[in-house]
Design a protein around this motif. Structure first.
Motif, PDB file in Angstrom:
ATOM      1  N   LYS A  17       0.833  -1.205   0.000  1.00  0.00           N
ATOM      2  CA  LYS A  17       0.000   0.000   0.000  1.00  0.00           C
ATOM      3  C   LYS A  17       0.873   1.262   0.000  1.00  0.00           C
ATOM      4  O   LYS A  17       0.581   2.243  -0.703  1.00  0.00           O
ATOM      5  N   ILE A  18       1.944   1.222   0.773  1.00  0.00           N
ATOM      6  CA  ILE A  18       2.865   2.365   0.836  1.00  0.00           C
ATOM      7  C   ILE A  18       3.468   2.638  -0.534  1.00  0.00           C
ATOM      8  O   ILE A  18       3.508   3.787  -0.996  1.00  0.00           O
ATOM      9  N   GLU A  54       2.313   1.802  -3.461  1.00  0.00           N
ATOM     10  CA  GLU A  54       1.279   2.292  -4.395  1.00  0.00           C
ATOM     11  C   GLU A  54       1.073   3.795  -4.214  1.00  0.00           C
ATOM     12  O   GLU A  54       1.016   4.559  -5.178  1.00  0.00           O
ATOM     13  N   ASN A  55       0.979   4.230  -2.981  1.00  0.00           N
ATOM     14  CA  ASN A  55       0.768   5.646  -2.693  1.00  0.00           C
ATOM     15  C   ASN A  55       2.003   6.486  -3.018  1.00  0.00           C
ATOM     16  O   ASN A  55       1.888   7.620  -3.492  1.00  0.00           O
ATOM     17  N   LEU A  56       3.168   5.911  -2.763  1.00  0.00           N
ATOM     18  CA  LEU A  56       4.418   6.620  -3.054  1.00  0.00           C
ATOM     19  C   LEU A  56       4.569   6.857  -4.552  1.00  0.00           C
ATOM     20  O   LEU A  56       4.989   7.932  -4.988  1.00  0.00           O
ATOM     21  N   GLU A  65       2.204   7.211  -6.703  1.00  0.00           N
ATOM     22  CA  GLU A  65       1.289   8.296  -7.081  1.00  0.00           C
ATOM     23  C   GLU A  65       1.860   9.651  -6.664  1.00  0.00           C
ATOM     24  O   GLU A  65       1.714  10.643  -7.394  1.00  0.00           O
ATOM     25  N   LYS A  66       2.508   9.680  -5.509  1.00  0.00           N
ATOM     26  CA  LYS A  66       3.118  10.936  -5.055  1.00  0.00           C
ATOM     27  C   LYS A  66       4.256  11.351  -5.975  1.00  0.00           C
ATOM     28  O   LYS A  66       4.403  12.538  -6.332  1.00  0.00           O
ATOM     29  N   TRP A  93       4.574  14.888   3.153  1.00  0.00           N
ATOM     30  CA  TRP A  93       3.468  13.990   2.775  1.00  0.00           C
ATOM     31  C   TRP A  93       3.359  12.826   3.760  1.00  0.00           C
ATOM     32  O   TRP A  93       2.255  12.447   4.175  1.00  0.00           O
ATOM     33  N   THR A 150       0.124  10.916   6.528  1.00  0.00           N
ATOM     34  CA  THR A 150      -0.328   9.519   6.443  1.00  0.00           C
ATOM     35  C   THR A 150      -0.262   8.863   7.815  1.00  0.00           C
ATOM     36  O   THR A 150       0.176   9.462   8.802  1.00  0.00           O
ATOM     37  N   VAL A 199       8.130   4.194   5.005  1.00  0.00           N
ATOM     38  CA  VAL A 199       8.123   4.650   3.611  1.00  0.00           C
ATOM     39  C   VAL A 199       9.524   4.678   3.013  1.00  0.00           C
ATOM     40  O   VAL A 199       9.753   4.186   1.902  1.00  0.00           O
ATOM     41  N   LYS A 236       7.011  -3.302  -5.908  1.00  0.00           N
ATOM     42  CA  LYS A 236       5.631  -3.594  -5.467  1.00  0.00           C
ATOM     43  C   LYS A 236       5.157  -4.919  -6.045  1.00  0.00           C
ATOM     44  O   LYS A 236       4.548  -5.744  -5.334  1.00  0.00           O
TER      45      LYS A 236
END
Length: 496
Positions: A414-415, A417-419, A421-422, A443, A447, A454, A491
């Motif tokens: 999940k981390i 995936e979000n990273l 996008e960031k 950021w 979270t 991260v 990932k």
């Protein structure tokens, strides 16, 4: 007023050694300090040991250090030629003079007899030296051997009793017993002079005032003093320099690592750092100053400040000094040095890879990357390694190594995936450490995760290593596309 004239006189039997470069530097500094001349002379009398390309290597090394000769090969001068093999007639003239004045004698001993003599001396634990058999031949015996074309060499008639005093500028007066001095060969059986005759004749004719050389030549100096006297010449001032010791002990040699000057260049050391470093090996300026330009060395150099103690060659200190000079370079200056390496170095693959990659970056990115890179690079080689090792790395991920110790597999996916996008939010021109670090850290605070949750998988995904530069530096080096690519692969390895 006497004009100071020094010389560096290498034999083309091998590459220029770092210790030889120091001898040349000190001779150059002394000449320039006194508004004199520095001469390069090639002592190629040892034809059997001469190596193709050695002279070119030696000259290239001196030029790289900025030790430019006032007279010498490819430059000429009033006292040339400056290559001993081109001065054959000159040496023959002085050899004939010595023979006519009974200062030398013909030695007809065969190599086999000399080998047997040395063997017996070794067995009897005697110092190896000629036993002077031919020195006492009668005129008739000599004439018979000449008539039968028996090969001979010319040997110096060293006094059988008494002493020879050598005055060294940093060691003072040194007395040698004549009984311990060999009757040195001055002319070989092929008519070629040995180093000893050619060296003395050339230093006199070229008006050399100071002979600055390594202390390994000190045992030969009484022979040279006697030869100066035999020829009716005034001897120059002798300065015998200390030798480099290895950190492990003993004289520095190839078994302790590379000793060729240009090998240091090819490993990415800067000429300014080498000059500064070797100048302080055996010379003490008596100040707290550690960094010297060549102009400052010329101004402050004094023979009286040379030490007799043998200095230890510490590569770690050279690395530290080289990094000091690297840090002073702008990104553009560093890149210019790197391109010079490509033009000079025969093994250029690594430097070419770096140049191709670095030239494709914007000036803003070059400056930012160099700002961080110079803090962890001691040589230009390390600059290239510290980037290319990551840019060209193929990483095979072990899923467990991507997970921070306080996290788990599902959370890490999940981390990432979000990273990803960031990361996509950053424009290419803004993909700099100065932007990435504060914005990603800010950021993370928004979270539920901590920095380690991260930054650990980010670092490992980009480097494949547990210890590496910061993930922000790695991202900047790789660029947005490759950063996203590696995070995505990491990932996927967790999903597998």
């Amino acid at each position: 007023m006497i004009t100071i004239r020094t010389r560096f006189a290498p034999s083309p039997t091998g590459n220029l050694h770092i210790g030889g470069a120091r001898s040349a530097l000190f001779a150059y500094l002394w000449a320039k300090k006194n508004h004199g001349q520095f001469i390069l002379r090639v002592e190629d009398t040892d034809r059997a040991r001469e190596k193709v390309g050695a002279l070119e290597n030696q000259m290239e090394g001196l030029k790289w250090l900025g030790i430019n000769w006032d007279e010498g090969p490819k430059k000429g001068g009033e006292y040339g030629p400056y290559v001993q093999s081109e001065r054959f007639d000159i040496y023959q003239k002085y050899a004939a003079q010595l023979l006519a004045e009974d200062k030398v004698y013909r030695c007809f001993c065969t190599p086999e007899r000399l080998a047997q003599m040395r063997q017996k001396q070794q067995e009897n634990k005697q110092a190896p030296r000629y036993d002077r058999v031919c020195r006492h031949l009668s005129d008739d015996e000599i004439e018979k051997k000449i008539q039968t074309n028996t090969p001979y060499v010319l040997r110096l008639k060293v006094p059988e009793q008494g002493t020879v005093e050598v005055y060294d500028a940093i060691r003072g007066a040194i007395t040698f017993n004549c009984q311990d001095i060999d009757d040195q060969v001055l002319v070989k059986s092929d008519g070629f002079p040995t180093y000893h005759l050619a060296n003395v004749v050339d230093d006199h004719l070229m008006k050399i005032t100071h002979v600055i050389r390594g202390e390994e030549w000190l045992p030969s100096t009484p022979k040279h003093v006697l030869l100066y006297q035999a020829l009716g010449f005034s001897a120059p001032q002798f300065v015998h320099l200390s030798i480099f010791l290895a950190k492990a002990g003993g004289k520095m040699s190839k078994r302790h690592g590379e000793t060729s000057l240009l090998a240091f260049r090819d490993k990415g050391y800067l000429s300014e750092a080498i000059v500064n470093f070797i100048a302080l090996l055996g010379w003490n300026p008596k100040t707290e100053q550690e960094y010297f330009t060549k102009e400052e060395l010329i101004e402050q150099f004094e023979i009286s400040k040379l030490n007799t103690a043998n200095p230890v060659f510490e590569t770690e200190k050279l690395d530290w000094m080289n990094q000091h000079y690297l840090k002073k370079l702008s990104s553009g200056e560093m890149f210019t040095k790197m391109k010079e390496m490509i033009s000079l170095n025969s093994d250029v693959a690594l430097y070419k890879l770096f140049a191709e990659w670095f030239s494709g970056l914007s000036v803003k990115h070059q400056e930012s990357i160099w700002h961080n890179l110079k803090e962890r690079s001691k040589t230009l080689e390390e600059v290239a390694v510290n980037t290319m090792n990551y840019v060209n790395k193929e990483i095979v991920y072990q899923p467990q190594e991507l997970i921070w110790k306080k996290s788990d597999q599902k959370t890490t996916i999940k981390i990432l995936e979000n990273l990803i996008e960031k990361i996509k939010e950053f424009a290419k021109e803004d993909f700099l450490v100065a932007n990435l670090e504060p914005q990603i850290l800010a950021w993370i605070k928004t979270t539920e995760w901590g920095n380690g949750d991260v930054l650990w998988p980010m670092r490992f995904a980009l480097s494949g290593e547990k210890k590496s530069p910061s993930p922000f530096e790695l991202a900047e080096i790789l660029g947005p596309a490759e950063t996203i690519n590696r995070l995505t692969k990491a990932k996927e390895s967790l999903n597998a």
